[in-house]
Enzyme design. Structure first.
Site, PDB file in Angstrom:
ATOM      1  N   GLU A   1       0.831  -1.213   0.000  1.00 27.15           N
ATOM      2  CA  GLU A   1       0.000   0.000   0.000  1.00 27.15           C
ATOM      3  C   GLU A   1       0.867   1.267   0.000  1.00 27.15           C
ATOM      4  O   GLU A   1       1.952   1.297   0.581  1.00 27.15           O
ATOM      5  CB  GLU A   1      -0.893  -0.002   1.240  1.00 27.15           C
ATOM      6  CG  GLU A   1      -1.818   1.201   1.337  1.00 27.15           C
ATOM      7  CD  GLU A   1      -2.612   1.246   2.634  1.00 27.15           C
ATOM      8  OE1 GLU A   1      -3.691   1.863   2.639  1.00 27.15           O
ATOM      9  OE2 GLU A   1      -2.159   0.661   3.649  1.00 27.15           O
TER      10      GLU A   1
ATOM     11  N   CYS B   1      -5.081  -2.966   3.107  1.00 30.64           N
ATOM     12  CA  CYS B   1      -4.865  -2.666   4.525  1.00 30.64           C
ATOM     13  C   CYS B   1      -6.107  -2.853   5.400  1.00 30.64           C
ATOM     14  O   CYS B   1      -6.488  -3.970   5.697  1.00 30.64           O
ATOM     15  CB  CYS B   1      -4.273  -1.260   4.662  1.00 30.64           C
ATOM     16  SG  CYS B   1      -3.351  -1.016   6.218  1.00 30.64           S
TER      17      CYS B   1
ATOM     18  N   LYS C   1      -9.587   1.479  -2.393  1.00 28.15           N
ATOM     19  CA  LYS C   1      -9.748   1.003  -1.012  1.00 28.15           C
ATOM     20  C   LYS C   1     -11.154   1.286  -0.502  1.00 28.15           C
ATOM     21  O   LYS C   1     -11.634   2.415  -0.542  1.00 28.15           O
ATOM     22  CB  LYS C   1      -8.713   1.690  -0.126  1.00 28.15           C
ATOM     23  CG  LYS C   1      -8.614   1.141   1.288  1.00 28.15           C
ATOM     24  CD  LYS C   1      -7.458   1.817   2.022  1.00 28.15           C
ATOM     25  CE  LYS C   1      -7.252   1.277   3.426  1.00 28.15           C
ATOM     26  NZ  LYS C   1      -6.115   1.933   4.113  1.00 28.15           N
TER      27      LYS C   1
END
Length: 270
Positions: free
Chosen positions: A48, A151, A115
Site C-alpha cells: 500500500e 490494509c 480502497k
C-alpha cells in the site's frame, strides 16, 4: 479461460520515503528488477501507498493523474520487460483515492481497485483525505481470479467472503501496517485464508514513519489452510512461492464450507 495449475507469486516488501514520489519509484523499480531476475514470477505484488509512504497529509502532493502516472508507466515497463502480471500495491490518484493498479503481462492497465474501508482512528485521518471506494474488484489474469483488498479492508471478513463466493483463487491484502499491531495482522491474515480456503498474499511495508513509529514489515504468502509458505520480517526484498491451485480445488471439494452457510443469521435475543 483454462485455469492454471501452478502459479508463481512474488511479493515485494519495501519502506517508502515519505512524500518523495520520484525516490520511491526509483527504489521500487530497482527492487523489482533485482527480484524478477532472481525469480521467474507469474504475478508480482507491491504494498500500500508505496509511492508516498503512510502519511495522510502528504497524500495530496504525491497524487497522480491515472492517465499520466509515472509510477504506472514504470510498472508497465517492468511488466512488459519480464512478461509478468503486476498487482501494483496502491498509489494515490487525483480525486484522492487510495487505488491499486493492475497491469497485465503486455503492460496494459487492466483495472484499478479503490480502497473500500478507510482507517480514521488513533490519530489517523485517512477518511479526511481519501475518498472511499464503492465496490470490491476481482480481476482474472492468466485464468487466475484475484480478490483485491488494501490494509484496513482486512478487518472486514465480508469482502473476502464475497470474493470467495465469486470464485476467487487468491486473496490479496496490500498494506502499510503499523508495527504495534502484529497480533491483529498475523491473526486476521491467517483467518481470511482459512475461512475462505484460499491462498493469501499478505503484504505490508517496512521502515520508519514520519512520526517516528514504524511499519510492521511482516509480509507473508499463506496457503488455503493458513500455513505460511514464505515470509519476510523487517528487511526490504522479495518473498516467493509457487502455489498449486489444483490442490486447493481438491481441498475445497472435500470440505464444502460454503454450502453450510445459512441464508440468515438473525439473532434471537432472549
Amino acid at each position: 479461460m483454462e485455469k492454471k495449475t501452478k502459479v508463481r507469486l512474488l511479493a515485494i516488501q519495501m519502506g517508502a520515503v515519505i512524500a518523495d514520489l520520484e525516490a520511491n519509484i526509483e527504489k521500487v523499480e530497482c527492487l523489482l528488477e533485482k527480484e524478477l531476475i532472481r525469480y521467474a514470477a507469474d504475478f508480482v505484488f507491491l504494498p500500500e501507498v508505496w509511492t508516498s509512504g503512510w502519511d495522510c497529509p502528504s497524500f495530496e502532493e504525491c497524487a497522480e493523474d491515472i492517465n499520466n502516472s509515472e509510477s504506472i508507466k514504470m510498472l508497465q515497463r517492468i511488466a512488459k520487460k519480464y512478461c509478468v502480471n503486476i498487482i501494483g500495491g496502491s498509489i494515490i490518484l487525483k480525486g484522492m483515492t487510495n487505488s491499486c493498479p493492475v497491469i497485465n503481462r503486455q503492460g496494459e492497465l487492466v483495472c484499478t481497485y479503490d480502497k473500500n474501508h478507510l482507517f480514521s482512528y488513533y490519530g489517523c485521518e485517512e477518511g479526511k483525505f481519501i475518498t472511499r471506494g464503492k465496490n470490491p474488484v476481482m480481476v482474472e489474469l492468466d485464468g487466475v481470479k484475484l480478490g483485491l483488498t488494501i490494509c484496513y479492508d482486512i478487518r472486514f471478513p465480508e469482502i473476502y467472503r464475497a470474493y470467495r463466493k465469486a470464485g476467487a483463487d487468491i486473496l490479496v491484502n496490500m498494506a502499510a501496517w503499523g508495527a504495534s499491531k502484529k497480533i491483529p495482522w498475523d491473526s486476521m491474515t491467517t483467518s481470511r485464508a482459512v475461512e475462505n480456503q484460499s491462498y493469501f498474499v499478505a503484504l505490508t511495508q517496512t521502515g520508519v514513519l514520519k512520526d517516528g513509529t514504524g511499519n510492521l514489515g511482516h509480509s507473508m504468502i499463506l496457503d488455503y489452510k493458513g500455513d505460511v509458505l514464505s515470509e519476510i520480517n523487517k528487511i526490504e526484498g522479495g518473498i516467493f512461492a509457487e502455489v498449486n491451485l489444483e490442490e486447493m480445488y481438491e481441498f475445497r471439494d472435500k470440505c464444502r464450507v460454503l454450502e453450510d452457510i445459512k441464508d440468515s443469521y438473525e439473532v434471537i435475543i432472549k
